[in-house]
Design an enzyme around this catalytic site. Structure first.
Site, PDB file in Angstrom:
ATOM      1  N   TYR A  39       0.841  -1.190   0.000  1.00 62.96           N
ATOM      2  CA  TYR A  39       0.000   0.000   0.000  1.00 62.96           C
ATOM      3  C   TYR A  39       0.886   1.254   0.000  1.00 62.96           C
ATOM      4  CZ  TYR A  39      -3.588   3.307   1.629  1.00 62.96           C
ATOM      5  OH  TYR A  39      -4.437   4.376   1.743  1.00 62.96           O
ATOM      6  N   SER A  85     -30.238  14.745  19.596  1.00 63.67           N
ATOM      7  CA  SER A  85     -29.659  13.830  20.587  1.00 63.67           C
ATOM      8  C   SER A  85     -30.653  12.699  20.825  1.00 63.67           C
ATOM      9  CB  SER A  85     -29.320  14.570  21.868  1.00 63.67           C
ATOM     10  OG  SER A  85     -30.499  15.095  22.404  1.00 63.67           O
ATOM     11  N   LEU A  86     -30.353  11.842  21.758  1.00 61.88           N
ATOM     12  CA  LEU A  86     -31.195  10.671  22.001  1.00 61.88           C
ATOM     13  C   LEU A  86     -31.710  10.691  23.424  1.00 61.88           C
ATOM     14  CD1 LEU A  86     -28.875   7.938  20.441  1.00 61.88           C
ATOM     15  CD2 LEU A  86     -31.107   8.627  19.549  1.00 61.88           C
ATOM     16  N   GLU A 117     -27.688  -0.786  17.454  1.00 63.28           N
ATOM     17  CA  GLU A 117     -26.312  -0.366  17.151  1.00 63.28           C
ATOM     18  C   GLU A 117     -25.561  -0.099  18.453  1.00 63.28           C
ATOM     19  OE1 GLU A 117     -26.872   3.262  14.966  1.00 63.28           O
ATOM     20  OE2 GLU A 117     -28.021   2.281  13.386  1.00 63.28           O
ATOM     21  N   LYS A 119     -23.490   2.131  20.941  1.00 65.85           N
ATOM     22  CA  LYS A 119     -23.403   3.586  21.108  1.00 65.85           C
ATOM     23  C   LYS A 119     -21.954   3.911  21.439  1.00 65.85           C
ATOM     24  CE  LYS A 119     -25.649   7.576  23.194  1.00 65.85           C
ATOM     25  NZ  LYS A 119     -24.468   8.341  23.555  1.00 65.85           N
ATOM     26  N   ASP A 121     -18.610   5.927  22.231  1.00 65.14           N
ATOM     27  CA  ASP A 121     -18.361   7.079  23.070  1.00 65.14           C
ATOM     28  C   ASP A 121     -17.288   7.936  22.409  1.00 65.14           C
ATOM     29  OD1 ASP A 121     -18.659   8.723  25.145  1.00 65.14           O
ATOM     30  OD2 ASP A 121     -17.666   7.453  26.632  1.00 65.14           O
ATOM     31  N   GLU A 177     -19.918   8.644  14.250  1.00 66.05           N
ATOM     32  CA  GLU A 177     -19.156   8.939  15.461  1.00 66.05           C
ATOM     33  C   GLU A 177     -17.669   8.791  15.177  1.00 66.05           C
ATOM     34  OE1 GLU A 177     -21.130   9.842  17.861  1.00 66.05           O
ATOM     35  OE2 GLU A 177     -20.145   9.563  19.798  1.00 66.05           O
ATOM     36  N   TYR A 229     -23.699   6.143  11.270  1.00 63.97           N
ATOM     37  CA  TYR A 229     -24.938   5.537  11.781  1.00 63.97           C
ATOM     38  C   TYR A 229     -26.207   6.231  11.291  1.00 63.97           C
ATOM     39  CZ  TYR A 229     -24.093   9.231  15.242  1.00 63.97           C
ATOM     40  OH  TYR A 229     -23.830  10.422  15.847  1.00 63.97           O
ATOM     41  N   LYS A 293     -33.291   1.711  17.133  1.00 62.58           N
ATOM     42  CA  LYS A 293     -33.983   2.610  16.213  1.00 62.58           C
ATOM     43  C   LYS A 293     -35.085   1.840  15.503  1.00 62.58           C
ATOM     44  CE  LYS A 293     -29.702   5.160  15.467  1.00 62.58           C
ATOM     45  NZ  LYS A 293     -28.566   5.436  14.587  1.00 62.58           N
ATOM     46  N   LYS A 317     -28.347   2.898  28.003  1.00 58.10           N
ATOM     47  CA  LYS A 317     -26.987   3.123  28.496  1.00 58.10           C
ATOM     48  C   LYS A 317     -26.524   1.998  29.421  1.00 58.10           C
ATOM     49  CE  LYS A 317     -25.167   6.890  28.119  1.00 58.10           C
ATOM     50  NZ  LYS A 317     -25.477   8.303  28.339  1.00 58.10           N
ATOM     51  N   CYS A 411       5.834   2.223  59.057  1.00 53.49           N
ATOM     52  CA  CYS A 411       4.741   1.379  58.566  1.00 53.49           C
ATOM     53  C   CYS A 411       3.473   1.674  59.374  1.00 53.49           C
ATOM     54  CB  CYS A 411       5.118  -0.090  58.709  1.00 53.49           C
ATOM     55  SG  CYS A 411       3.752  -1.210  58.376  1.00 53.49           S
ATOM     56  N   CYS A 414       2.829  -1.687  61.622  1.00 45.65           N
ATOM     57  CA  CYS A 414       3.723  -2.192  62.670  1.00 45.65           C
ATOM     58  C   CYS A 414       4.758  -1.165  63.110  1.00 45.65           C
ATOM     59  CB  CYS A 414       4.427  -3.456  62.201  1.00 45.65           C
ATOM     60  SG  CYS A 414       5.667  -3.139  60.941  1.00 45.65           S
ATOM     61  N   CYS A 429       7.712  -1.708  53.842  1.00 47.31           N
ATOM     62  CA  CYS A 429       7.867  -1.829  55.287  1.00 47.31           C
ATOM     63  C   CYS A 429       8.969  -2.850  55.528  1.00 47.31           C
ATOM     64  CB  CYS A 429       6.547  -2.314  55.888  1.00 47.31           C
ATOM     65  SG  CYS A 429       6.731  -3.109  57.485  1.00 47.31           S
ATOM     66  N   CYS A 435       5.388  -7.617  61.036  1.00 49.84           N
ATOM     67  CA  CYS A 435       4.288  -6.747  60.622  1.00 49.84           C
ATOM     68  C   CYS A 435       3.024  -7.569  60.391  1.00 49.84           C
ATOM     69  CB  CYS A 435       4.690  -6.014  59.338  1.00 49.84           C
ATOM     70  SG  CYS A 435       3.370  -5.004  58.655  1.00 49.84           S
TER      71      CYS A 435
HETATM   72  S1  IVH Z   1     -28.208   8.320  16.473  1.00 48.43           S
HETATM   73  C1  IVH Z   1     -31.438  11.139  15.729  1.00 48.43           C
HETATM   74  N1  IVH Z   1     -26.609   6.274  16.730  1.00 48.43           N
HETATM   75  O1  IVH Z   1     -25.007   9.646  20.791  1.00 48.43           O
HETATM   76  C2  IVH Z   1     -30.444  10.207  16.226  1.00 48.43           C
HETATM   77  N2  IVH Z   1     -26.093   8.268  17.918  1.00 48.43           N
HETATM   78  O2  IVH Z   1     -27.165  11.190  22.354  1.00 48.43           O
HETATM   79  C3  IVH Z   1     -29.161  10.847  16.562  1.00 48.43           C
HETATM   80  N3  IVH Z   1     -24.015   8.143  19.222  1.00 48.43           N
HETATM   81  O3  IVH Z   1     -24.760  12.840  19.460  1.00 48.43           O
HETATM   82  C4  IVH Z   1     -28.068   9.991  16.983  1.00 48.43           C
HETATM   83  N4  IVH Z   1     -23.481   6.090  18.663  1.00 48.43           N
HETATM   84  O4  IVH Z   1     -22.777  11.303  19.171  1.00 48.43           O
HETATM   85  C5  IVH Z   1     -26.859   7.544  17.096  1.00 48.43           C
HETATM   86  N5  IVH Z   1     -25.252   4.394  16.837  1.00 48.43           N
HETATM   87  C6  IVH Z   1     -25.509   5.662  17.186  1.00 48.43           C
HETATM   88  C7  IVH Z   1     -24.650   6.383  18.053  1.00 48.43           C
HETATM   89  C8  IVH Z   1     -24.991   7.695  18.407  1.00 48.43           C
HETATM   90  C9  IVH Z   1     -23.122   7.146  19.357  1.00 48.43           C
HETATM   91  C10 IVH Z   1     -23.935   9.466  19.906  1.00 48.43           C
HETATM   92  C11 IVH Z   1     -23.988  10.635  18.967  1.00 48.43           C
HETATM   93  C12 IVH Z   1     -25.117  11.493  19.418  1.00 48.43           C
HETATM   94  C13 IVH Z   1     -25.403  10.981  20.789  1.00 48.43           C
HETATM   95  C14 IVH Z   1     -26.882  11.079  21.026  1.00 48.43           C
END
Ligand code: IVH
Length: 673
Positions: A39, A85-86, A117, A119, A121, A177, A229, A293, A317, A411, A414, A429, A435
């Site tokens: 490569y 967000s979720l 899926e 999640k 971090d 992510e 995702y 989802k 979570k 110590c 002791c 010690c 001890c």
């Molecule tokens: S879906 C409308 N899928 O979690 C749906 N989010 O609290 C929007 N995250 O800001 C998010 N893995 O950074 C989705 N498989 C996944 C995820 C994911 C991590 C994070 C993402 C988002 C936060 C939502």
């Protein structure tokens, strides 16, 4: 265009195509089609040709990942479709409620298909492709406006600069992510340690910091990765289901997590959650939960959104692995070899699924590195079954009254002197078995399974016996029977359990020399070294009178270990404990390898099945003492297979290879010859 320019231009196109295909196989399909050097050679050739013809360089060439400095910080990007967000759930009930709400809204639907899926971090990112070319990448920001990090995202090798094939829509915002794997994180910290720069606290922070570098060549050196995702703005719909949409994205060269799964109903979600939770610690990256989802996109549309989160998805979570809490105190624990380990006593917090009130600080170097003080607010981490540890001090929350930690000079158990040897990270010690802390640990070790194997004499009981002054040295274990009546009166110990304990103590009197040597707990002498020492010297007397130059003859024993062993046996206190123990125990000496005859020299044995009059280990020792080699598997080189009761595949193999088989009587004859 001249002929050579034309040829070079064609070669450039071909190389780009080839490299893109290799990237796709490597990052998206996880199925490498070329070695790294191969490569690298293609990439070097491409770069050389592009250097020769700057006019032919295009933005989406796989060579053009690094470039651009954002001198003024990052520009703002308004997301055409907000980045949501979720909602979070923690308990099974939260998921059952979510599923019920979904079904209630989707009238006439009994059971919903969910796409599950991991999640990850890391950080959410939205990458915009126009006509298949990467034009912009933006962070989530507040969901409506993010930062333009295009130059940095272009350096992430698993992000294609150009989509594959021709089935992609004109506009496609791919969302996913950005993260750093555990291995990538370790490598970054390894580098930081070498550079003497600050360590990163966790992979998430390392990823966030890497993505916000103003100089993209710095980002390029960071091991960032991506999994996609979902989508933001798209000029045409990709599919009727979320799962199919991800499949199509994958076909465009966008990397999708392979751990995803389509399931039925809340029960399917929960079993996915359980499966991922059990595999969490063996994944290559951090996940803080899983996401469910609704798979059908028409159902997603019907469900819609509430405020900033979709009704069609939920994050389930895992218990957090990191938490903040306050250090109430730092104590020093004394181990078997006298090592003092600083332990932070914490305001109890729930982390990693349990309540934690202590965290190890390892040693003074670590305390200095972290600059932990009593009263500090700290981040602690408990991942899987790993001992909780302090990862960082929240400096901004340090109270004025915070107190520095120093290594005690005496110590704490002791009051003997504590010393820290030159070049060693740990302080110890010097009290030895005087001890109580070291005594407890030494006794626990002596009674443990691989040493004297005294069933029923567990850690708790040993601590109680030491505190009650019943045990001072291991030899006292064999005097416990004198206290049988007192013991039977103890809380939690009945007549029966005392009888059982005393019986197992009696049983342990018949032992082996290697077990005994291991049980003494000489520093640096583990099970394997104990075995080698026993084989080499054959008897305790010979070992105890050995000089350093004899000791270093033993396999695996170097000068340091040899001097530890020599020191141990020179110590008068140890000699008197050993004398007591010798009177209480019995074992068969081995013919020492050092000087005995070696009639089985050159022969290789394998032992299988159950023997009647000895364990396989004992048979092995006796054979080795006579010079034989004992191995674990049968091959053409095996001279004899010793087969006890219920011998299985090894016996079959020996027979098929024509290796002579000895039964127990045959073995004894060989040993006696
Ligand atoms: S879906 C409308 N899928 O979690 C749906 N989010 O609290 C929007 N995250 O800001 C998010 N893995 O950074 C989705 N498989 C996944 C995820 C994911 C991590 C994070 C993402 C988002 C936060 C939502």
């Amino acid at each position: 265009m001249s002929k050579t320019v034309q040829q070079d231009s064609q070669r450039i196109d071909a190389l780009r195509e080839q490299i893109r295909t290799l990237n796709y196989h490597y990052y998206v399909l996880d199925d490498p089609q070329a070695s790294d050097p191969e490569y690298d050679r293609l990439m070097a050739e491409l770069k050389a040709l592009e250097d020769r013809h700057p006019a032919l360089v295009t933005d989406d060439s796989p060579s053009q990942r690094v470039g651009g400095k954002a001198e003024e910080g990052f520009a703002e990007v308004v997301h055409a479709v907000p980045m949501l967000s979720l909602d979070n759930g923690f308990e099974e009930q939260d998921i059952a409620d979510f599923d019920r709400r979904v079904r209630e809204r989707l009238e006439g639907i009994d059971s919903v298909e969910y796409f599950c899926e991991p999640k990850l971090d890391g950080l959410a990112i939205s990458i915009r492709y126009e006509k298949g070319r990467l034009v912009r990448a933006a962070t989530r920001g507040d969901g409506r406006t993010g930062e333009d990090v295009t130059a940095n995202v272009r350096t992430i090798k698993s992000v294609p600069l150009r989509l594959q094939g021709d089935g992609f829509p004109d506009v496609l915002e791919a969302r996913g992510e950005v993260f750093i794997s555990h291995a990538g994180f370790e490598a970054m910290n390894e580098q930081a340690r070498r550079d003497g720069s600050k360590l990163f606290v966790n992979p998430r922070n390392a990823a966030a910091g890497s993505l916000r570098q103003l100089d993209s060549s710095l980002t390029a050196a960071r091991p960032l990765e991506i999994y996609f995702y979902g989508v933001g703005e798209v000029s045409e719909s990709l599919a009727e289901r979320h799962s199919e949409m991800l499949d199509r994205m994958k076909s465009f060269g966008l990397r999708i997590n392979p751990e995803v799964k389509l399931v039925e109903g809340a029960a399917g979600c929960l079993s996915y959650h359980a499966d991922m939770a059990s595999r969490r610690s063996s994944l290559a990256y951090d996940i803080d939960g899983v996401v469910y989802k609704v798979d059908r996109l028409d159902q997603q549309r019907e469900l819609g959104f509430v405020s900033r989160a979709p009704r069609w998805a939920i994050a389930h979570k895992f218990p957090a692995q990191e938490e903040t809490t306050v250090v109430r105190n730092v104590d020093f624990q004394v181990g078997r070899t006298g090592a003092l380990t600083p332990v932070a006593r914490l305001e109890p917090v729930f982390v990693g699924g349990v309540t934690v009130s202590n965290a190890t600080l390892h040693n003074m170097d670590e305390i200095e590195r972290l600059d932990v003080r009593v009263g500090d607010t700290v981040i602690i981490r408990r991942a899987g079954d790993v001992i909780p540890e302090v990862v960082k001090v929240v400096a901004s929350r340090r109270p004025k009254t915070a107190k520095r930690v120093s290594m005690p000079t005496q110590c704490p158990v002791c009051a003997s002197d504590v010393i820290r040897e030159e070049g060693e990270a740990v302080a110890r010690c010097t009290g030895g078995l005087v001890c109580a802390a070291q005594r407890k640990e030494a006794l626990k070790h002596f009674a443990s399974r691989k040493a004297l194997d005294i069933e029923g004499l567990g850690d708790k009981l040993i601590e109680q016996f030491v505190d009650a002054d019943l045990l001072h040295s291991p030899a006292d274990i064999y005097r416990l029977r004198k206290h049988a009546d007192t013991l039977k009166e103890w809380d939690g110990l009945g007549e029966k359990s005392v009888d059982k304990l005393l019986a197992s103590i009696e049983k342990s009197r018949a032992t082996t020399l290697p077990r005994f040597l291991f049980g003494l707990g000489i520093r640096e002498v583990g099970e394997a070294t104990a075995q080698q020492l026993a084989l080499h010297f054959g008897s305790l007397d010979k070992l105890m009178s050995a000089e350093i130059e004899n000791l270093v003859q033993v396999p695996d024993v170097g000068p340091i270990v040899a001097s530890r062993i020599h020191d141990f046996f020179s110590e008068s206190h140890n000699r008197s404990v050993i004398k007591d123990l010798v009177a209480a125990l019995r074992w068969d000496d081995l013919d020492s390898v050092g000087d005995g005859p070696r009639p089985l020299e050159g022969l290789t044995f394998v032992i299988t099945g159950t023997l009647d009059s000895m364990t396989r280990d004992e048979a092995k020792q006796q054979l080795q003492a006579l010079g034989a080699k004992v191995t674990g598997s049968v091959s053409k080189k095996t001279d004899f297979l010793v087969a006890g009761e219920a011998a299985g595949s090894k016996l079959a193999k020996a027979e098929s290879l024509g290796v002579p088989v000895l039964d127990e009587a045959g073995l004894k004859k060989k040993l006696a010859e």
